[in-house]
Every structure is written in structure tokens, then in C-alpha cells.
Design an enzyme around this catalytic site. Structure first.
Site, short mmCIF file in Angstrom:
data_model
loop_
_atom_site.label_atom_id
_atom_site.label_comp_id
_atom_site.label_asym_id
_atom_site.label_seq_id
_atom_site.Cartn_x
_atom_site.Cartn_y
_atom_site.Cartn_z
N SER A 1 -27.56 -57.97 -56.76
CA SER A 1 -27.33 -59.34 -56.41
C SER A 1 -27.09 -60.27 -57.61
CB SER A 1 -28.52 -59.86 -55.61
OG SER A 1 -29.68 -59.89 -56.41
N LYS B 1 -29.65 -66.80 -63.42
CA LYS B 1 -29.40 -66.54 -62.00
C LYS B 1 -30.03 -67.67 -61.19
CE LYS B 1 -30.07 -62.79 -58.61
NZ LYS B 1 -30.72 -61.48 -58.39
N SER C 1 -30.76 -54.88 -58.62
CA SER C 1 -29.93 -56.08 -58.73
C SER C 1 -29.62 -56.54 -60.14
CB SER C 1 -30.56 -57.24 -57.96
OG SER C 1 -30.34 -57.09 -56.58
#
Lengths: 487, 96
Positions: free
Chosen positions: A154, A79, A178
Site C-alpha cells: 500500500s 505516507k 506494504s
């Protein structure tokens, strides 16, 4: 044999060690797939093709030893909130569009030390603020199961990339769900460890008392393997736990007969999709068949989780994001007439709408006269939410529940109403506020073919029991084996 | 219903946060923050008079280390991402 891109991390290792495939072949398989599919998915922000191939050749020529490193030759995605030395790290924001970290996050350094190949950096909601990946400054990620739907957020890019076989596994971060929510929406495994299990050094901060790094993988064994590598004490993060991690794979295959599992009645909220409810019933039956005892429990403050979280997290964010001022790094509006104007214009142009909204909310709730009514109140309710879990674990070994009340929603469906978006996090926020570990494991599909995830929550430091339950469930079902089919 | 936060206050908070909202953004922000803050009213249903706040989910005492010099970022690396430098300092527009 399945295509190389379909292999899990542990299967990839097996294939490499048995010389059934070279590292270059594995890396090439992923790079070709990214080239072919990611224009439409948008799961990667940066692909490190040259670097990955160079590393692969070093393994294949024997310059790098493949044998003794648990992730040797395995291509992983990160990420884009994790700092990577010399590799652009954007956090999904314009304000960090050209930021090249001078150091590796501890979690990244540990992946590298253990032999992993970094394939690229994945798309995300800006500064990890969002539940749909629509808040990325670089465009939304699409759900591989239905391109009209969100992958969750997210960590939407990491979850979509794992689901679409664009990497062997990935790291995400979870502040209020997330990792677990996008894993549920994309039909993959995602685990948030106990707060403090994994060092946050080099993780760009959103809400420091909640942020945790964790794995997003194709199966539960991979989640254990990846977490094992990144977890453990780090003197560079004072909130990182000293408690030993233990062997996370040791209990995976141990039977769960005789264990007591709590089902929180408050998690079956109004408005839950009937197909999600049905998938839960089926999942509960699997645990019963495996000899677990299922009991109803109560987590009475569940309904206050959204309000408490959306005060605490934005408050911490408003403080953490004060550092983006156009001075030391990040975007600067040039030719501002003075320093203050430069700060304001740089921040205004650099941040997206949701980030501004949370900075405003956080600044307001921390401002003179409002602190007691909002931040202190929310922190007190947080204590009650944490106590709910501690009391529940007196009567059960772990908790099983849905991750999200619905399957993946449509792109654009909730963007006009921030509160509706926040409310979709209702079942993941409490565990974040309490700091306990949780996993999402695939437990079915709707009639429309969308994945549904089962959440397993354990007590503080209870990663091993969470993984054991999830693995036993996965072994006795085939939901995780289904793959999305692309148009 | 009385507004929790007025447009005037939104402007003040934006100023504190060093954000420069345009008039449209101000209107929308006022509306959205009011909807969110109305929802937060829920917390007042909970009696917290006897409850200590939690700031960290996993209790930790102070964490100390030996006060010794260790490796740190070199100046060039620290300046490498800055929008403007003179090679030694960060450079910003005039303050006074």
C-alpha cells in the site's frame, strides 16, 4: 555531479555540509520535479511547498543549525497514514478527506527533531489495504518504470516518489508487505523492521498486531540512517520495544564471509515469473562469491500465510475502523434522520470497496459462532508460521528470497478479483505474521525493464544483519543505480 | 457447493459493521466473501489441536506506567475536526 534530486540522503547531507548546494536549491529541485512529473505519477496527495521552502531558508540563513542533526536540510516524504500536526492526513480515504491531526506521530516528531524537511504526504491504498495503490480514493499511483503498471501497495506513493526522485527518501508502513512489495516493484530499497521497533503512536491503525513503520530509500545506507532516527522505545505505544536499537550503520561494510544464508524452498512458488527466478539465481551467486554459505531451508507453513493473514488483518481492521462514525472527526452524512442512520450512511459513503470488504470479512470472522473457526484458527496457524522462522534461524543467519513472484502488474489487472490480489502477497505475509525484520533491495530487471527485488529476512531484532547483507549485495551489484526514464 | 455465507448473513454482518450496502453491493459482497472464505478452508488442513494462538509476534508482558497526570489534548484541538460541535460537546442527531 548528479542532479540534486538524484542524491541519496547521505549524499545530500554531504553536499550540504560541503556547501556544494544550499538547502533551498535542494528543496527547489524536488519541488520543480514534483510540479513537472507528479501530475502523471500521482504519488503525492499533499505537497508542502511553502513550508518546505521556509524551512530551507531558515537553514540557509543560519537560523536553523545544519551541522549536528543527521537529517538536517534533507527533504523527505511521508505516507499519508502518519499523523502530521496541522497537515491534512487522509489515509487515502474520503472519510478523512479533511482530517487535520492535532499532533505528530512519534516517527514524524523524530524526523523533525533530527532536522528533516517534510516535502509532502504520499498517496496510498485506502487505510493501507491493498497491494497496488488502486484502492486510493484519490486515484491510482503509476509506476515510474512503466506508467501502465502499478507501483505496488500500500505504500505505492512513497515508493514511486523515491524511484522517480521526487524526494530524498520516505517513510512507509508495512502490515503484510506494504513497504517491501512496492519497493520491489519500483526498484528502491524498503525495510520493515521487527514488530515494535518503531512506535505506532500517531500511525492510523489498520491491523495493530502487524503494522510497522519503515524507510523507503534510494540505497541501503539511507534505510539504516532513517530507521536509526525513527526507531526506539516510546512510552506512548505499549507494543514498542525496549530492546536497544544499536548502531544500525556500524556493520554495513563488514564482510559477510562465513555467514550462512537460508533459501526457503517454499518461496519458489508455482507461477513464479521465470525472469524473477533468474534474477534470484544471479543474486544467490553474488552472495556465494562474497563467501556466504547458502543452504536450502524449509518454512513448511508458508502456503497458509495468505489465509491466516486475510483473517487476522481484516478482523483487527474491522475493530480499528469502528471509530469512523462521523462524530469526532471525518466525513459525516448530513441530515441523517437519527444517529444510527448517520453512522451507516457516513461509513457507506466514506469508505471504498476494499475497505468495506475487509470490514465485512473481519466482522464476520469475529462474530458469534465463527470466532473459533476463523480468528482463533488463524492465530494458531500464525504461531506455526512464527515457529517455522525461529527454527530456520537455528541453522542460518538470515534468509534470502524473492519479494514477489512477479514484477509489477498492469493497472486494472487484478481489481476484479480480490483473492488474486491477496495471493500476490504470498511471499511477504509470513514475515509480517512472525514479526521479523525484512528488506527489499533491487536485484535486477526483467527484459521489459521492470525492477525485481530481493528479500532479506532476519531474526527478531536482527535489523543490523539484514542491513549488512543488503548493503554488501548492493555494493557488489549495480541494479540500484539504474533510474527509470520518463516519456 | 454450499454457500459459506448467504446474502441474508451478509445483510446481518453489514448491520453489525454499521454499513449500508445497496442490493448490488450485497450480491457482489456475497459472491466475493464466498470465494475468499472457500480459500480460507485451507487452514483446516493444519492440525492446530496442540497449538497456542499468537496475538503478538514479539512477546511482551503487561506494560505499566506511573499513574500520574500528564499533558493531554486541549478541548479546542479535540473538537477541531468534528463535523458538528457546540464548542463544548460533539453534537449528533437525536438518539431517541
Amino acid at each position: 555531479m548528479a542532479g540534486l534530486h538524484e542524491l541519496t540522503i547521505h549524499e545530500t547531507r554531504g553536499a550540504l555540509l560541503r556547501k556544494e548546494a544550499s538547502v533551498t536549491e535542494v528543496v527547489t529541485a524536488y519541488l520543480e520535479r514534483i510540479e513537472e512529473l507528479d501530475k502523471s505519477l500521482n504519488s503525492y496527495l499533499t505537497v508542502l511547498a511553502d513550508q518546505a521552502l521556509e524551512q530551507a531558508r531558515a537553514y540557509d540563513s543560519g537560523t536553523l543549525p545544519l551541522q549536528d542533526k543527521p537529517l538536517g536540510g534533507v527533504p523527505l516524504a511521508l505516507k499519508d497514514v502518519l499523523c502530521t500536526q496541522g497537515v491534512r492526513t487522509t489515509c487515502g480515504s474520503r472519510i478523512l478527506e479533511n482530517f487535520i491531526p492535532p499532533f505528530d506521530a512519534t516517527a514524524v516528531a523524530r524526523l523533525k527533531e533530527n532536522g528533516a524537511i517534510l516535502l509532502g504526504k504520499t498517496n496510498m491504498d485506502e487505510f493501507a489495504m491493498g497491494s497496488s495503490n488502486e484502492n486510493s480514493a484519490y486515484g491510482p499511483v503509476r509506476n515510474p518504470w512503466d506508467m501502465e503498471r502499478v507501483p505496488g501497495g500500500s505504500s505505492g506513493g512513497s515508493a514511486a516518489a523515491v524511484a522517480a526522485d521526487l524526494c530524498a527518501g520516505a517513510l512507509g508502513t508495512d502490515t503484510g508487505g506494504s513497504i517491501r512489495q512496492p519497493a520491489s516493484f519500483c526498484g528502491v530499497v524498503g525495510m520493515k523492521p521487527t514488530y515494535g521497533r518503531v512506535s505506532r503512536y500517531g500511525l492510523v491503525a489498520f491491523a495493530s498486531s502487524l503494522d510497522q513503520i519503515g524507510p523507503i530509500t534510494k540505497d541501503v545506507r539511507d534505510a539504516a540512517l532513517l530507521l536509526q532516527v525513527v526507531a526506539g522505545h516510546d512510552p506512548r505505544d505499549s507494543t514498542c520495544l525496549e530492546q536497544p536499537v544499536g548502531d544500525l550503520q556500524a556493520r554495513l561494510d563488514e564482510p559477510i564471509r562465513g555467514m550462512t544464508l537460508g533459501i526457503p524452498k517454499e518461496y519458489f512458488v508455482e507461477g513464479m515469473d521465470p525472469e524473477v527466478a533468474r534474477a534470484m539465481e544471479e543474486a544467490f551467486a553474488v552472495f556465494r562469491d562474497l563467501g556466504a554459505r547458502l543452504v536450502e531451508i524449509s518454512l513448511p507453513h508458508t502456503d497458509y500465510g495468505v489465509a491466516a493473514y486475510y483473517i487476522i488483518a481484516p478482523a483487527e481492521a474491522s475493530s480499528n475502523l469502528a471509530r469512523y462514525d462521523g462524530v469526532k472527526y471525518g466525513f459525516r452524512k448530513q441530515e441523517a434522520r437519527d444517529l444510527l442512520t448517520m453512522y451507516r450512511e457516513s461509513r457507506n459513503l466514506g469508505f471504498g470497496a476494499e475497505v468495506k470488504r475487509r470490514i465485512m470479512l473481519g466482522t464476520y470472522s469475529l462474530s458469534a459462532g465463527y470466532y473459533d473457526a476463523y480468528y482463533r484458527k488463524a492465530s494458531q496457524v500464525r504461531t506455526l508460521i512464527k515457529q517455522d522462522f525461529i527454527q530456520a534461524f537455528d541453522n542460518c543467519d538470515a534468509i534470502i528470497a524473492p519479494v514477489v513472484p512477479t514484477p509489477a502488474f498492469k493497472i486494472g489487472e487484478k481489481t476484479q478479483d480480490p483473492l488474486q490480489m491477496y495471493l500476490s502477497d504470498v511471499l511477504t505475509l509470513p514475515a509480517s505474521l512472525a514479526g521479523i525484520p525484512g528488506i527489499s533491495v533491487p536485484c535486477g530487471h526483467t527484459s521489459g525493464g521492470l525492477p525485481v527485488g530481493l528479500q532479506v529476512l532476519g531474526p527478531h531484532f536482527g535489523e543490523a544483519v539484514v542491513l549488512q547483507l543488503a548493503h554488501n549485495f548492493e555494493k557488489n551489484t549495480d541494479h540500484g543505480n539504474k533510474k527509470p526514464s520518463f516519456p | 457447493m454450499k454457500e459459506k455465507i448467504t446474502r441474508e448473513e451478509v445483510r446481518h454482518v453489514a448491520d453489525l459493521a454499521r454499513l449500508d450496502l445497496n442490493p448490488d453491493e450485497e450480491v457482489q459482497m456475497t459472491q466475493q466473501l464466498n470465494a475468499i472464505l472457500d480459500y480460507m478452508e485451507k487452514l483446516n488442513e493444519v492440525d492446530t489441536s496442540q497449538v497456542e494462538p499468537t496475538t503478538h509476534a514479539v512477546e511482551r508482558a503487561n506494560v505499566f506506567r506511573e499513574d500520574v497526570v500528564g499533558p493531554s489534548l486541549q478541548r479546542d484541538s479535540a473538537l477541531a475536526n468534528a463535523p458538528q460541535t457546540d464548542g463544548v460537546h460533539f453534537v449528533v442527531p437525536k438518539v431517541i
